[in-house]
Motif scaffolding. Structure first.
Motif, short mmCIF file in Angstrom:
data_model
loop_
_atom_site.label_atom_id
_atom_site.label_comp_id
_atom_site.label_asym_id
_atom_site.label_seq_id
_atom_site.Cartn_x
_atom_site.Cartn_y
_atom_site.Cartn_z
N PHE A 1 -1.01 9.31 -35.96
CA PHE A 1 -2.25 8.58 -35.69
C PHE A 1 -2.77 7.80 -36.90
O PHE A 1 -3.77 7.08 -36.78
CB PHE A 1 -3.35 9.54 -35.21
CG PHE A 1 -3.01 10.26 -33.94
CD1 PHE A 1 -2.57 9.55 -32.83
CD2 PHE A 1 -3.13 11.63 -33.85
CE1 PHE A 1 -2.24 10.21 -31.65
CE2 PHE A 1 -2.81 12.30 -32.68
CZ PHE A 1 -2.37 11.59 -31.58
N MET A 2 -2.14 7.94 -38.06
CA MET A 2 -2.68 7.32 -39.28
C MET A 2 -2.76 5.81 -39.17
O MET A 2 -3.78 5.19 -39.48
CB MET A 2 -1.85 7.74 -40.49
CG MET A 2 -2.09 9.16 -40.94
SD MET A 2 -1.28 9.49 -42.52
CE MET A 2 0.43 9.21 -42.09
N ALA A 3 -1.68 5.17 -38.73
CA ALA A 3 -1.66 3.70 -38.64
C ALA A 3 -2.70 3.22 -37.64
O ALA A 3 -3.39 2.22 -37.87
CB ALA A 3 -0.27 3.21 -38.27
N HIS B 1 -2.08 14.22 -26.77
CA HIS B 1 -2.06 14.62 -28.18
C HIS B 1 -3.31 14.15 -28.93
O HIS B 1 -3.82 14.86 -29.80
CB HIS B 1 -0.79 14.10 -28.85
CG HIS B 1 0.46 14.73 -28.35
ND1 HIS B 1 0.77 16.06 -28.57
CD2 HIS B 1 1.50 14.23 -27.62
CE1 HIS B 1 1.93 16.35 -28.01
NE2 HIS B 1 2.39 15.27 -27.43
N PHE B 2 -3.80 12.98 -28.60
CA PHE B 2 -5.01 12.47 -29.27
C PHE B 2 -6.21 13.33 -28.91
O PHE B 2 -7.00 13.71 -29.79
CB PHE B 2 -5.26 11.02 -28.85
CG PHE B 2 -6.34 10.34 -29.65
CD1 PHE B 2 -6.02 9.52 -30.72
CD2 PHE B 2 -7.69 10.52 -29.34
CE1 PHE B 2 -7.01 8.90 -31.46
CE2 PHE B 2 -8.68 9.91 -30.07
CZ PHE B 2 -8.35 9.09 -31.13
N THR B 3 -6.35 13.66 -27.64
CA THR B 3 -7.48 14.50 -27.23
C THR B 3 -7.39 15.89 -27.84
O THR B 3 -8.41 16.46 -28.26
CB THR B 3 -7.53 14.60 -25.69
OG1 THR B 3 -7.64 13.29 -25.13
CG2 THR B 3 -8.73 15.43 -25.24
N GLY B 4 -6.18 16.42 -27.94
CA GLY B 4 -6.01 17.73 -28.57
C GLY B 4 -6.40 17.73 -30.03
O GLY B 4 -7.01 18.69 -30.52
N ALA B 5 -6.07 16.68 -30.75
CA ALA B 5 -6.38 16.60 -32.19
C ALA B 5 -7.81 16.16 -32.44
O ALA B 5 -8.47 16.64 -33.36
CB ALA B 5 -5.42 15.64 -32.88
N ALA C 1 0.32 1.55 -30.66
CA ALA C 1 0.18 1.66 -32.12
C ALA C 1 0.64 3.03 -32.62
O ALA C 1 1.09 3.15 -33.76
CB ALA C 1 -1.27 1.41 -32.53
N ALA C 2 0.51 4.05 -31.76
CA ALA C 2 0.95 5.40 -32.13
C ALA C 2 2.39 5.67 -31.71
O ALA C 2 2.90 6.77 -31.92
CB ALA C 2 0.02 6.44 -31.49
N HIS C 3 3.05 4.66 -31.09
CA HIS C 3 4.44 4.77 -30.65
C HIS C 3 4.62 5.92 -29.66
O HIS C 3 5.52 6.75 -29.79
CB HIS C 3 5.38 4.95 -31.84
CG HIS C 3 5.25 3.87 -32.89
ND1 HIS C 3 5.65 2.57 -32.68
CD2 HIS C 3 4.70 3.90 -34.13
CE1 HIS C 3 5.39 1.85 -33.75
NE2 HIS C 3 4.81 2.62 -34.64
N MET C 4 3.71 5.96 -28.68
CA MET C 4 3.76 6.99 -27.65
C MET C 4 3.56 6.37 -26.28
O MET C 4 3.04 5.25 -26.16
CB MET C 4 2.64 8.03 -27.86
CG MET C 4 2.74 8.86 -29.11
SD MET C 4 1.35 10.04 -29.16
CE MET C 4 1.70 10.86 -30.71
N SER C 5 3.93 7.12 -25.25
CA SER C 5 3.58 6.72 -23.90
C SER C 5 2.08 6.96 -23.71
O SER C 5 1.46 7.72 -24.47
CB SER C 5 4.35 7.55 -22.88
OG SER C 5 3.94 8.90 -22.92
N ARG C 6 1.50 6.33 -22.70
CA ARG C 6 0.06 6.52 -22.45
C ARG C 6 -0.27 8.00 -22.22
O ARG C 6 -1.25 8.52 -22.77
CB ARG C 6 -0.38 5.70 -21.23
CG ARG C 6 -0.48 4.21 -21.45
CD ARG C 6 -0.73 3.49 -20.13
NE ARG C 6 -1.92 4.01 -19.48
CZ ARG C 6 -3.09 3.36 -19.43
NH1 ARG C 6 -3.21 2.18 -20.00
NH2 ARG C 6 -4.12 3.88 -18.81
N ALA C 7 0.53 8.69 -21.41
CA ALA C 7 0.25 10.08 -21.07
C ALA C 7 0.34 10.98 -22.31
O ALA C 7 -0.53 11.82 -22.55
CB ALA C 7 1.21 10.57 -19.99
N ALA D 1 0.99 10.17 -49.00
CA ALA D 1 0.08 9.39 -49.82
C ALA D 1 -0.88 8.59 -48.96
O ALA D 1 -2.07 8.49 -49.24
CB ALA D 1 0.87 8.46 -50.74
N THR D 2 -0.37 8.02 -47.86
CA THR D 2 -1.22 7.26 -46.94
C THR D 2 -2.25 8.17 -46.29
O THR D 2 -3.42 7.82 -46.15
CB THR D 2 -0.36 6.58 -45.86
OG1 THR D 2 0.62 5.76 -46.51
CG2 THR D 2 -1.22 5.72 -44.95
N SER D 3 -1.81 9.36 -45.85
CA SER D 3 -2.73 10.31 -45.23
C SER D 3 -3.83 10.72 -46.20
O SER D 3 -5.00 10.78 -45.85
CB SER D 3 -1.95 11.55 -44.77
OG SER D 3 -2.82 12.53 -44.27
#
Length: 304
Positions: free
Chosen positions: A201-203, A235-239, A224-230, A4-6
């Motif tokens: 990445f939604m939040a 994953h962000f660049t890929g998406a 904020a995405a609950h990930m390590s920097r690497a 629903a949030t997405s």
């Protein structure tokens, strides 16, 4: 809850798209005809109102289109429509006949035209979609678009070169049904909308859209995405198709353009997206939007 949030975030992003369509020709082609809207540096559309034809796009196999099918070319893609599946078939560019004339062999009723995107976030959202989208009313998920085709046909019986202005508004409505369908089917490439459909990445996106002027370091975005920097950068660049820093710059400048469009001063828009230096903001804005913020704002006021 996540779905629903997405969906809510995706709908908000889609609502940021402003579209202005113009129908140029609505009528019937007969014989060994050929039609194209390429070469105008504009996005364009072709709707098949009766009969059938083939869409030829450079580097792609021919695509068969039937009555109540349509194609929206998101950019100026080399292409043409014809009654033959063979792109080498000798063809002509005959004058369009009125849609109401009796059909002949190899004839097709078409509505063709152009559309422009406006709205500050439109370039970021549109970049998520393929270079062309196909609407097939036989698809159960798009069956309701058949009514729009019926209304376009009803409005298209006059001079092929002077179509009813209502047709353009119906085309715009058809387009929004189509991109909603495409986003729900996740037929998206890298971009803002594809990021919005990734749960991790939604939040983050929600926070960035609400507070673009905050200090969005890579470390803060990854947290904020609950990930390590690497992992976050990968994953962000890929998406998203760009690095987080590049995405942040584009997002900030498009949101600043949105504020200018709403009446903010250059200083107010700059402050909203985290810039205290007028010179730095001007350089960043011109790099992304293509012109200086002052000139952009004057152009908006002149158009209004």
């Amino acid at each position: 809850m996540q779905a629903a949030t997405s969906d809510k975030l995706a709908q908000w992003l889609l609502s940021s798209i402003a579209l202005d369509a113009a129908a140029m020709h609505v009528g019937r082609y007969c014989g060994p005809w050929r039609a194209s809207t390429a070469g105008k540096a504009l996005s364009s559309f072709h709707l098949v109102l009766s009969g059938d034809c083939w869409l030829h796009i450079e580097g792609q196999p021919p695509l068969h289109l039937q009555a109540r099918d349509g194609v929206f070319l998101m950019s100026d893609v080399p292409h043409f429509l014809s009654p033959s599946a063979d792109p080498a078939t000798p063809l002509q560019r005959p004058a369009m006949r009125p849609l109401g004339e009796a059909p002949e062999p190899d004839s097709a009723g078409l509505a063709c035209g152009f559309f422009r995107f406006s709205g500050a976030l439109s370039p970021l959202v549109i970049a998520s979609f393929p270079e062309y989208l196909v609407c097939r009313s036989a698809d159960p998920a798009l069956g309701h678009t058949a009514a729009l085709f019926d209304m376009i046909v009803a409005e298209g019986g006059g001079d092929p070169e002077r179509p009813s202005p209502l047709i353009a508004r119906l085309v715009e409505l058809l387009f929004f049904y189509l991109i909603r369908h495409a986003s729900q089917r996740e037929a998206l490439s890298a971009g803002l909308l594809s990021l919005a459909q990734r749960g991790e990445f939604m939040a983050l996106l929600d926070e960035m859209l609400r507070s673009p002027g905050e200090d969005w370091s890579i470390a803060r975005m990854a947290s904020a995405a609950h990930m390590s920097r690497a992992a976050f950068c990968k994953h962000f660049t890929g998406a998203g198709g760009v690095t987080p820093a590049q995405f942040l710059l584009r997002l900030r400048m498009r949101l600043a353009a949105q504020r200018l469009n709403a009446g903010d001063s250059v200083e107010q828009a700059a402050s909203h997206v985290g810039y205290q230096s007028h010179a730095a903001f001007t350089r960043a804005f011109k790099r992304i939007v293509g012109e200086q913020p002052g000139a952009y704002r004057r152009q908006l006021r002149a158009a209004a």
